[in-house]
Motif scaffolding. Structure first.
Motif, PDB file in Angstrom:
ATOM      1  N   ILE A  59     -45.312  84.309  13.311  1.00  0.00           N
ATOM      2  CA  ILE A  59     -44.008  84.525  12.677  1.00  0.00           C
ATOM      3  C   ILE A  59     -43.800  83.627  11.468  1.00  0.00           C
ATOM      4  O   ILE A  59     -42.677  83.471  10.996  1.00  0.00           O
ATOM      5  CB  ILE A  59     -42.872  84.314  13.699  1.00  0.00           C
ATOM      6  N   GLY A  60     -44.856  83.044  10.947  1.00  0.00           N
ATOM      7  CA  GLY A  60     -44.781  82.344   9.667  1.00  0.00           C
ATOM      8  C   GLY A  60     -43.878  81.133   9.690  1.00  0.00           C
ATOM      9  O   GLY A  60     -44.038  80.220  10.495  1.00  0.00           O
ATOM     10  N   SER A  61     -42.871  81.133   8.790  1.00  0.00           N
ATOM     11  CA  SER A  61     -42.022  79.962   8.595  1.00  0.00           C
ATOM     12  C   SER A  61     -40.858  79.870   9.575  1.00  0.00           C
ATOM     13  O   SER A  61     -40.088  78.911   9.521  1.00  0.00           O
ATOM     14  CB  SER A  61     -41.457  79.954   7.166  1.00  0.00           C
ATOM     15  N   VAL A  62     -40.708  80.823  10.481  1.00  0.00           N
ATOM     16  CA  VAL A  62     -39.626  80.761  11.461  1.00  0.00           C
ATOM     17  C   VAL A  62     -39.971  79.699  12.502  1.00  0.00           C
ATOM     18  O   VAL A  62     -41.011  79.793  13.165  1.00  0.00           O
ATOM     19  CB  VAL A  62     -39.405  82.121  12.140  1.00  0.00           C
ATOM     20  N   PRO A  63     -39.136  78.671  12.659  1.00  0.00           N
ATOM     21  CA  PRO A  63     -39.472  77.596  13.594  1.00  0.00           C
ATOM     22  C   PRO A  63     -39.371  78.040  15.050  1.00  0.00           C
ATOM     23  O   PRO A  63     -38.552  78.884  15.406  1.00  0.00           O
ATOM     24  CB  PRO A  63     -38.451  76.503  13.268  1.00  0.00           C
TER      25      PRO A  63
ATOM     26  N   VAL B 242     -38.563  89.459  15.910  1.00  0.00           N
ATOM     27  CA  VAL B 242     -38.133  88.410  14.986  1.00  0.00           C
ATOM     28  C   VAL B 242     -37.885  88.983  13.593  1.00  0.00           C
ATOM     29  O   VAL B 242     -36.879  88.683  12.939  1.00  0.00           O
ATOM     30  CB  VAL B 242     -39.180  87.278  14.937  1.00  0.00           C
ATOM     31  N   ALA B 243     -38.813  89.845  13.138  1.00  0.00           N
ATOM     32  CA  ALA B 243     -38.650  90.442  11.814  1.00  0.00           C
ATOM     33  C   ALA B 243     -37.522  91.467  11.790  1.00  0.00           C
ATOM     34  O   ALA B 243     -36.737  91.533  10.831  1.00  0.00           O
ATOM     35  CB  ALA B 243     -39.966  91.093  11.385  1.00  0.00           C
ATOM     36  N   GLU B 244     -37.394  92.260  12.848  1.00  0.00           N
ATOM     37  CA  GLU B 244     -36.383  93.322  12.888  1.00  0.00           C
ATOM     38  C   GLU B 244     -34.963  92.760  12.861  1.00  0.00           C
ATOM     39  O   GLU B 244     -34.088  93.277  12.153  1.00  0.00           O
ATOM     40  CB  GLU B 244     -36.579  94.163  14.145  1.00  0.00           C
ATOM     41  N   HIS B 245     -34.739  91.695  13.604  1.00  0.00           N
ATOM     42  CA  HIS B 245     -33.388  91.126  13.713  1.00  0.00           C
ATOM     43  C   HIS B 245     -33.166  89.961  12.758  1.00  0.00           C
ATOM     44  O   HIS B 245     -32.122  89.305  12.830  1.00  0.00           O
ATOM     45  CB  HIS B 245     -33.130  90.681  15.149  1.00  0.00           C
ATOM     46  N   GLU B 246     -34.125  89.698  11.882  1.00  0.00           N
ATOM     47  CA  GLU B 246     -34.030  88.604  10.905  1.00  0.00           C
ATOM     48  C   GLU B 246     -33.684  87.291  11.599  1.00  0.00           C
ATOM     49  O   GLU B 246     -32.739  86.581  11.234  1.00  0.00           O
ATOM     50  CB  GLU B 246     -32.993  88.946   9.825  1.00  0.00           C
ATOM     51  N   VAL B 247     -34.463  86.965  12.602  1.00  0.00           N
ATOM     52  CA  VAL B 247     -34.256  85.765  13.407  1.00  0.00           C
ATOM     53  C   VAL B 247     -34.614  84.530  12.590  1.00  0.00           C
ATOM     54  O   VAL B 247     -35.618  84.507  11.870  1.00  0.00           O
ATOM     55  CB  VAL B 247     -35.100  85.840  14.697  1.00  0.00           C
ATOM     56  N   THR B 248     -33.796  83.499  12.697  1.00  0.00           N
ATOM     57  CA  THR B 248     -34.038  82.257  11.961  1.00  0.00           C
ATOM     58  C   THR B 248     -34.678  81.172  12.821  1.00  0.00           C
ATOM     59  O   THR B 248     -35.256  80.231  12.293  1.00  0.00           O
ATOM     60  CB  THR B 248     -32.730  81.711  11.382  1.00  0.00           C
ATOM     61  N   GLU B 249     -34.563  81.271  14.134  1.00  0.00           N
ATOM     62  CA  GLU B 249     -35.155  80.292  15.052  1.00  0.00           C
ATOM     63  C   GLU B 249     -35.531  80.993  16.348  1.00  0.00           C
ATOM     64  O   GLU B 249     -34.855  81.930  16.776  1.00  0.00           O
ATOM     65  CB  GLU B 249     -34.178  79.156  15.374  1.00  0.00           C
ATOM     66  N   VAL B 250     -36.598  80.500  16.980  1.00  0.00           N
ATOM     67  CA  VAL B 250     -37.006  80.993  18.292  1.00  0.00           C
ATOM     68  C   VAL B 250     -36.986  79.817  19.256  1.00  0.00           C
ATOM     69  O   VAL B 250     -37.498  78.732  18.943  1.00  0.00           O
ATOM     70  CB  VAL B 250     -38.411  81.624  18.248  1.00  0.00           C
ATOM     71  N   VAL B 251     -36.384  80.030  20.422  1.00  0.00           N
ATOM     72  CA  VAL B 251     -36.273  78.995  21.441  1.00  0.00           C
ATOM     73  C   VAL B 251     -37.063  79.447  22.668  1.00  0.00           C
ATOM     74  O   VAL B 251     -36.795  80.510  23.229  1.00  0.00           O
ATOM     75  CB  VAL B 251     -34.796  78.750  21.824  1.00  0.00           C
ATOM     76  N   VAL B 252     -38.045  78.648  23.044  1.00  0.00           N
ATOM     77  CA  VAL B 252     -38.891  78.953  24.195  1.00  0.00           C
ATOM     78  C   VAL B 252     -38.577  77.956  25.299  1.00  0.00           C
ATOM     79  O   VAL B 252     -38.611  76.736  25.083  1.00  0.00           O
ATOM     80  CB  VAL B 252     -40.385  78.878  23.823  1.00  0.00           C
ATOM     81  N   GLY B 253     -38.284  78.480  26.479  1.00  0.00           N
ATOM     82  CA  GLY B 253     -38.002  77.605  27.610  1.00  0.00           C
ATOM     83  C   GLY B 253     -39.261  76.927  28.107  1.00  0.00           C
ATOM     84  O   GLY B 253     -40.311  77.566  28.276  1.00  0.00           O
ATOM     85  N   GLU B 254     -39.181  75.617  28.349  1.00  0.00           N
ATOM     86  CA  GLU B 254     -40.303  74.843  28.874  1.00  0.00           C
ATOM     87  C   GLU B 254     -39.958  74.434  30.307  1.00  0.00           C
ATOM     88  O   GLU B 254     -39.200  73.489  30.528  1.00  0.00           O
ATOM     89  CB  GLU B 254     -40.549  73.605  28.018  1.00  0.00           C
TER      90      GLU B 254
END
Length: 220
Positions: A165-169, A127-139
């Motif tokens: 990952i702090g403030s990354v939703p 997440v930090a390396e690619h400067e990701v703004t959102e993470v999507v987890v499959g349910e």
């Protein structure tokens, strides 16, 4: 002696040339003294009791029917930046990533689950390396829509990752049949079940992430 007149240029009887009238000199304006102060009228305010109270008041405006005057509310711009998609399994976690515009999902890597939760640290590093703004987890859900043990495991994993990952939703999305769809796509590309083992989790993460990206574009 010849007679002279003020408006003549020669003696009487000769040709006379009238002189042009001399314009009067411009009026002399009094020069301001730069050292002399200029006074501006001011109003005295009594602040002996302190400053007057400042009032901060807001009013609620209902924009459900559009902006005043019938102007339409502009559509919300999609969030810019890369997104990370996760297919959480009991043994491995498939990881997919989008392009910076959030349009196309691609496989990234497969992370093996670990008891010391080093897999969560690895995903947080991605997440930090690619400067990701959102993470999507499959349910994962059943076809009926009900959730079982796999869905509870995915929700717990999403909460644990969110604490790293702090403030990354982190978003949970329905991933019914994502693995089946990924396997069908891999077979269509000529990969049998044995060759799919190394990439099936990443392919499932791509399906999850791409479905989320498409839904976001449709909303905007």
């Amino acid at each position: 002696m010849s007679e002279q007149r003020p408006d003549d240029t020669g003696p009487v009887g000769q040709r006379r040339v009238r002189r042009p009238a001399v314009p009067p000199p411009p009026p002399v304006r009094p020069r301001s003294n730069p050292a002399q102060p200029v006074h501006h009228r001011t109003e005295q305010i009594d602040l002996s009791a302190g400053f007057p109270p400042v009032r901060h008041e807001t009013a609620q405006i209902d924009l459900s029917g559009g902006l005043p005057g019938g102007l339409p509310i502009p559509p919300r711009r999609p969030r810019q930046g890369r997104r990370l998609g996760l297919d959480v399994g009991t043994v491995r976690v498939g990881v997919a990533i989008s392009d910076p515009t959030g349009t196309l999902a691609s496989p990234l890597e497969t992370v093996r689950r670990a008891r010391d939760e080093s897999d969560l640290d690895r995903i947080a590093a991605l997440v930090a390396e690619h400067e990701v703004t959102e993470v999507v987890v499959g349910e994962p859900r059943h076809l009926s829509g009900a959730s079982g043990a796999s869905a509870r495991e995915a929700r717990a994993y999403a909460r644990a990752l969110g604490g790293r990952i702090g403030s990354v939703p982190v978003h949970l999305v329905d991933e019914r049949l994502s693995t089946v769809t990924a396997a069908s796509s891999l077979r269509a590309n000529g990969l049998d079940s044995r060759q799919q083992r190394g990439v099936i989790d990443q392919a499932a993460a791509v399906v999850i992430l791409q479905a989320y990206l498409d839904a976001q574009r449709e909303r905007t």
